[in-house]
Design a protein around this motif. Structure first.
Motif, PDB file in Angstrom:
ATOM      1  N   UNK A  88       7.466 -21.240   0.962  1.00  0.00           N
ATOM      2  CA  UNK A  88       8.757 -20.679   1.368  1.00  0.00           C
ATOM      3  C   UNK A  88       8.795 -19.250   0.838  1.00  0.00           C
ATOM      4  N   UNK A  89       8.734 -18.276   1.734  1.00  0.00           N
ATOM      5  CA  UNK A  89       8.617 -16.880   1.324  1.00  0.00           C
ATOM      6  C   UNK A  89       9.003 -15.974   2.489  1.00  0.00           C
ATOM      7  N   UNK A  90       9.272 -14.711   2.210  1.00  0.00           N
ATOM      8  CA  UNK A  90       9.538 -13.786   3.310  1.00  0.00           C
ATOM      9  C   UNK A  90       8.333 -13.658   4.242  1.00  0.00           C
ATOM     10  N   UNK A  91       8.628 -13.549   5.538  1.00  0.00           N
ATOM     11  CA  UNK A  91       7.607 -13.242   6.533  1.00  0.00           C
ATOM     12  C   UNK A  91       7.934 -11.847   7.060  1.00  0.00           C
ATOM     13  N   UNK A  92       6.950 -10.974   6.972  1.00  0.00           N
ATOM     14  CA  UNK A  92       7.123  -9.596   7.410  1.00  0.00           C
ATOM     15  C   UNK A  92       6.772  -9.450   8.878  1.00  0.00           C
ATOM     16  N   UNK A  93       7.622  -8.755   9.619  1.00  0.00           N
ATOM     17  CA  UNK A  93       7.296  -8.381  10.984  1.00  0.00           C
ATOM     18  C   UNK A  93       6.791  -6.948  10.934  1.00  0.00           C
ATOM     19  N   UNK A  94       5.614  -6.735  11.494  1.00  0.00           N
ATOM     20  CA  UNK A  94       5.007  -5.409  11.526  1.00  0.00           C
ATOM     21  C   UNK A  94       4.743  -5.004  12.969  1.00  0.00           C
ATOM     22  N   UNK A  95       4.773  -3.718  13.229  1.00  0.00           N
ATOM     23  CA  UNK A  95       4.473  -3.243  14.577  1.00  0.00           C
ATOM     24  C   UNK A  95       2.989  -2.950  14.747  1.00  0.00           C
ATOM     25  N   UNK A  97      -0.652  -4.476  13.077  1.00  0.00           N
ATOM     26  CA  UNK A  97      -1.269  -5.453  12.178  1.00  0.00           C
ATOM     27  C   UNK A  97      -2.015  -4.718  11.071  1.00  0.00           C
ATOM     28  N   UNK A  98      -1.882  -5.205   9.872  1.00  0.00           N
ATOM     29  CA  UNK A  98      -2.558  -4.605   8.731  1.00  0.00           C
ATOM     30  C   UNK A  98      -4.064  -4.757   8.872  1.00  0.00           C
ATOM     31  N   UNK A  99      -4.773  -3.655   8.676  1.00  0.00           N
ATOM     32  CA  UNK A  99      -6.223  -3.685   8.811  1.00  0.00           C
ATOM     33  C   UNK A  99      -6.957  -3.007   7.675  1.00  0.00           C
ATOM     34  N   UNK A 100      -6.224  -2.590   6.640  1.00  0.00           N
ATOM     35  CA  UNK A 100      -6.866  -1.930   5.503  1.00  0.00           C
ATOM     36  C   UNK A 100      -6.305  -2.462   4.196  1.00  0.00           C
ATOM     37  N   UNK A 101      -7.092  -2.320   3.153  1.00  0.00           N
ATOM     38  CA  UNK A 101      -6.639  -2.728   1.825  1.00  0.00           C
ATOM     39  C   UNK A 101      -5.470  -1.868   1.371  1.00  0.00           C
ATOM     40  N   UNK A 102      -5.480  -0.582   1.715  1.00  0.00           N
ATOM     41  CA  UNK A 102      -4.394   0.314   1.310  1.00  0.00           C
ATOM     42  C   UNK A 102      -3.070  -0.106   1.944  1.00  0.00           C
ATOM     43  N   UNK A 103      -3.096  -0.436   3.224  1.00  0.00           N
ATOM     44  CA  UNK A 103      -1.867  -0.872   3.902  1.00  0.00           C
ATOM     45  C   UNK A 103      -1.387  -2.209   3.326  1.00  0.00           C
ATOM     46  N   UNK A 104      -2.304  -3.137   3.069  1.00  0.00           N
ATOM     47  CA  UNK A 104      -1.933  -4.424   2.473  1.00  0.00           C
ATOM     48  C   UNK A 104      -1.286  -4.209   1.108  1.00  0.00           C
ATOM     49  N   UNK A 105      -1.851  -3.318   0.308  1.00  0.00           N
ATOM     50  CA  UNK A 105      -1.301  -3.038  -1.022  1.00  0.00           C
ATOM     51  C   UNK A 105       0.084  -2.410  -0.915  1.00  0.00           C
ATOM     52  N   UNK A 106       0.271  -1.508   0.043  1.00  0.00           N
ATOM     53  CA  UNK A 106       1.581  -0.874   0.215  1.00  0.00           C
ATOM     54  C   UNK A 106       2.639  -1.899   0.626  1.00  0.00           C
ATOM     55  N   UNK A 107       2.297  -2.772   1.565  1.00  0.00           N
ATOM     56  CA  UNK A 107       3.244  -3.817   1.971  1.00  0.00           C
ATOM     57  C   UNK A 107       3.559  -4.761   0.813  1.00  0.00           C
ATOM     58  N   UNK A 109       3.435  -4.094  -2.332  1.00  0.00           N
ATOM     59  CA  UNK A 109       4.241  -3.389  -3.327  1.00  0.00           C
ATOM     60  C   UNK A 109       5.705  -3.329  -2.894  1.00  0.00           C
ATOM     61  N   UNK A 110       5.956  -3.095  -1.601  1.00  0.00           N
ATOM     62  CA  UNK A 110       7.333  -3.035  -1.096  1.00  0.00           C
ATOM     63  C   UNK A 110       7.958  -4.417  -0.964  1.00  0.00           C
ATOM     64  N   UNK A 111       7.118  -5.426  -0.745  1.00  0.00           N
ATOM     65  CA  UNK A 111       7.612  -6.801  -0.511  1.00  0.00           C
ATOM     66  C   UNK A 111       6.776  -7.768  -1.358  1.00  0.00           C
ATOM     67  N   UNK A 112       6.954  -7.760  -2.668  1.00  0.00           N
ATOM     68  CA  UNK A 112       6.063  -8.527  -3.552  1.00  0.00           C
ATOM     69  C   UNK A 112       6.113 -10.042  -3.368  1.00  0.00           C
ATOM     70  N   UNK A 113       7.143 -10.562  -2.765  1.00  0.00           N
ATOM     71  CA  UNK A 113       7.253 -12.005  -2.563  1.00  0.00           C
ATOM     72  C   UNK A 113       6.772 -12.442  -1.180  1.00  0.00           C
TER      73      UNK A 113
END
Length: 185
Positions: A88-95, A97-107, A109-113
């Motif tokens: 049970x956790x937040x599901x992020x909607x993105x426009x 799709x994440x394809x890099x480690x940097x983008x995954x880390x940024x998301x 960091x903004x949405x730690x749960x």
């Protein structure tokens, strides 16, 4: 996200519903949501709808242009997660799709749960809200949020997990619907 919103709005205009369910596959945030697991959203978040600024990302709520989160009925989401063994956790909607480690880390960091990312949930939630209906989002994890590696995707496993989840979810949805149907008529 826009086609999901448009399709949902069209379907809702043509029939009478008491709940909208957005379900499908998505990326999971490791290690909380491993391949083949399920995530039930306790929040449906428009994760990249907003503006980049010198001070960082501002979502549409911070910009004063609306809201960036829909909350499914808490009791229903908790029961659905319990019945299916889902996170049970937040599901992020993105426009995109994440394809890099940097983008995954940024998301992260903004949405730690956050448990998962997908592309349709927020659009579906917007359409449901426009019709005054509650929404539930369920994602089966087919890949890890991060560097794009199609060879590591497990779409078949994710679809099997989703089908198995809906086999046990039926009574939860029916019970909830019977208790809340009059709320949305």
């Amino acid at each position: 996200m826009t086609w999901a919103a448009a399709g949902t709005a069209t379907a809702l205009a043509l029939a009478d519903y008491s709940l909208v369910v957005s379900a499908g596959i998505g990326g999971g945030f490791a290690p909380a949501a491993p391949l083949g697991s399920l995530v039930v959203a306790d929040a449906i978040v428009a994760a990249d709808l907003g503006a980049e600024t010198p001070d960082g990302f501002l979502d549409v709520t911070e910009l004063g242009f609306g809201h960036s989160v829909h909350l499914p009925p808490a009791e229903l989401a908790a029961r659905a997660a319990e019945a299916t063994g889902a996170l049970l956790a937040p599901v992020l909607t993105v426009s995109t799709v994440t394809g890099t480690a940097a983008r995954a880390a940024a998301l992260a960091a903004r949405h730690p749960m956050a448990g998962a990312e997908a592309m349709e949930g927020f659009g579906v939630a917007e359409a449901a809200a426009a019709h005054g209906l509650p929404v539930l989002e369920i994602r089966a994890v087919s890949n890890v949020v991060g560097p794009r590696d199609r060879a590591a995707w497990r779409i078949g496993d994710a679809l099997t997990a989703l089908a198995d989840g809906f086999r046990v979810l039926g009574p939860v949805l029916a019970n909830w619907g019977e208790r809340h149907e009059h709320d949305h008529r």
